[in-house]
Motif scaffolding. Sequence first.
Motif, PDB file in Angstrom:
ATOM      1  N   HIS A  46      82.144   6.448  -7.005  1.00 46.10           N
ATOM      2  CA  HIS A  46      83.298   5.735  -7.537  1.00 46.10           C
ATOM      3  C   HIS A  46      83.402   4.288  -7.091  1.00 46.10           C
ATOM      4  O   HIS A  46      84.314   3.586  -7.498  1.00 46.10           O
ATOM      5  N   GLY A  47      82.521   3.841  -6.189  1.00 48.77           N
ATOM      6  CA  GLY A  47      82.528   2.451  -5.765  1.00 48.77           C
ATOM      7  C   GLY A  47      83.510   2.092  -4.671  1.00 48.77           C
ATOM      8  O   GLY A  47      83.647   0.925  -4.332  1.00 48.77           O
ATOM      9  N   SER A  48      84.207   3.068  -4.105  1.00 48.51           N
ATOM     10  CA  SER A  48      85.078   2.775  -2.967  1.00 48.51           C
ATOM     11  C   SER A  48      84.219   2.199  -1.848  1.00 48.51           C
ATOM     12  O   SER A  48      83.080   2.600  -1.657  1.00 48.51           O
ATOM     13  N   ILE A  49      84.776   1.255  -1.092  1.00 48.36           N
ATOM     14  CA  ILE A  49      84.019   0.592  -0.035  1.00 48.36           C
ATOM     15  C   ILE A  49      84.695   0.853   1.306  1.00 48.36           C
ATOM     16  O   ILE A  49      85.879   0.578   1.485  1.00 48.36           O
ATOM     17  N   PHE A  50      83.910   1.384   2.247  1.00 48.78           N
ATOM     18  CA  PHE A  50      84.378   1.692   3.599  1.00 48.78           C
ATOM     19  C   PHE A  50      83.833   0.647   4.563  1.00 48.78           C
ATOM     20  O   PHE A  50      82.637   0.374   4.568  1.00 48.78           O
ATOM     21  N   ASP A  51      84.697   0.084   5.384  1.00 50.38           N
ATOM     22  CA  ASP A  51      84.283  -0.899   6.375  1.00 50.38           C
ATOM     23  C   ASP A  51      83.293  -0.262   7.345  1.00 50.38           C
ATOM     24  O   ASP A  51      83.548   0.834   7.867  1.00 50.38           O
ATOM     25  N   THR A  52      82.156  -0.935   7.592  1.00 56.43           N
ATOM     26  CA  THR A  52      81.137  -0.346   8.459  1.00 56.43           C
ATOM     27  C   THR A  52      81.603  -0.195   9.904  1.00 56.43           C
ATOM     28  O   THR A  52      81.148   0.703  10.605  1.00 56.43           O
ATOM     29  N   CYS A  53      82.514  -1.052  10.342  1.00 50.97           N
ATOM     30  CA  CYS A  53      82.970  -1.001  11.739  1.00 50.97           C
ATOM     31  C   CYS A  53      84.170  -0.088  11.966  1.00 50.97           C
ATOM     32  O   CYS A  53      84.264   0.559  13.003  1.00 50.97           O
ATOM     33  N   SER A  54      85.082  -0.006  11.007  1.00 49.35           N
ATOM     34  CA  SER A  54      86.298   0.805  11.198  1.00 49.35           C
ATOM     35  C   SER A  54      86.303   2.087  10.378  1.00 49.35           C
ATOM     36  O   SER A  54      87.088   2.993  10.646  1.00 49.35           O
ATOM     37  N   GLY A  80      89.760   1.459  -4.536  1.00 50.39           N
ATOM     38  CA  GLY A  80      89.209   2.559  -5.320  1.00 50.39           C
ATOM     39  C   GLY A  80      89.861   3.895  -5.049  1.00 50.39           C
ATOM     40  O   GLY A  80      90.957   3.992  -4.501  1.00 50.39           O
ATOM     41  N   GLU A  81      89.149   4.937  -5.436  1.00 50.61           N
ATOM     42  CA  GLU A  81      89.654   6.316  -5.333  1.00 50.61           C
ATOM     43  C   GLU A  81      89.914   6.749  -3.892  1.00 50.61           C
ATOM     44  O   GLU A  81      90.737   7.614  -3.645  1.00 50.61           O
ATOM     45  N   ALA A  82      89.208   6.170  -2.933  1.00 48.40           N
ATOM     46  CA  ALA A  82      89.359   6.574  -1.529  1.00 48.40           C
ATOM     47  C   ALA A  82      90.287   5.650  -0.739  1.00 48.40           C
ATOM     48  O   ALA A  82      90.324   5.724   0.489  1.00 48.40           O
ATOM     49  N   ALA A  83      91.036   4.802  -1.424  1.00 48.76           N
ATOM     50  CA  ALA A  83      91.923   3.845  -0.750  1.00 48.76           C
ATOM     51  C   ALA A  83      92.861   4.549   0.227  1.00 48.76           C
ATOM     52  O   ALA A  83      93.301   5.666  -0.014  1.00 48.76           O
ATOM     53  N   ASP A  84      93.122   3.887   1.333  1.00 52.53           N
ATOM     54  CA  ASP A  84      94.024   4.366   2.381  1.00 52.53           C
ATOM     55  C   ASP A  84      93.490   5.578   3.137  1.00 52.53           C
ATOM     56  O   ASP A  84      94.266   6.362   3.687  1.00 52.53           O
ATOM     57  N   THR A  85      92.160   5.748   3.163  1.00 51.48           N
ATOM     58  CA  THR A  85      91.544   6.806   3.957  1.00 51.48           C
ATOM     59  C   THR A  85      90.541   6.162   4.919  1.00 51.48           C
ATOM     60  O   THR A  85      90.173   4.998   4.755  1.00 51.48           O
TER      61      THR A  85
END
Length: 140
Positions: free
Chosen positions: A76-84, A90-95
């Motif tokens: 889905h293109g959600s992006i997770f910060d590599t450090c935190s 996107g779909e995974a916002a606020d997780t």
Amino acid sequence: MSGRYRLTSVETVRDEGSWLFRVRDAHGAREEVILVPCEESGVEAWRNRCTHENQRLHREGVGAAVRESGIVCPKHGSIFDTCSGACDNGEAADTTLPSVDVTVENGQVYLTDDDVDYLGTGGIDDDEEDGPSSSSHLQF
């Protein structure tokens, strides 16, 4: 559970963009974990699943899509910060991705999470602990 186990080097994680290994949790479940570069600590370790739909972030032969300090979910293109591990789009916002404790010393990465045991490098599909190759265990 496990104590301290040397996984790889920070340089290898940076060169490859991500590095995959397997662990067993306190309940006996096998899980995949990815190491990704982080400017603050050298590397961070995250469970290899998007928080939205249990999608693998690192795929064998492809690795994880890491762009501008973010791990991109291939579905889905959600992006997770590599450090935190946090996601704000996107779909995974606020997780936040579940973490696994690692320590960096002298350029080497060590698994230091007391809640998991190291099983090996690569994905679960590469794990040879799935039992015997024969369906019969009888001996005569």
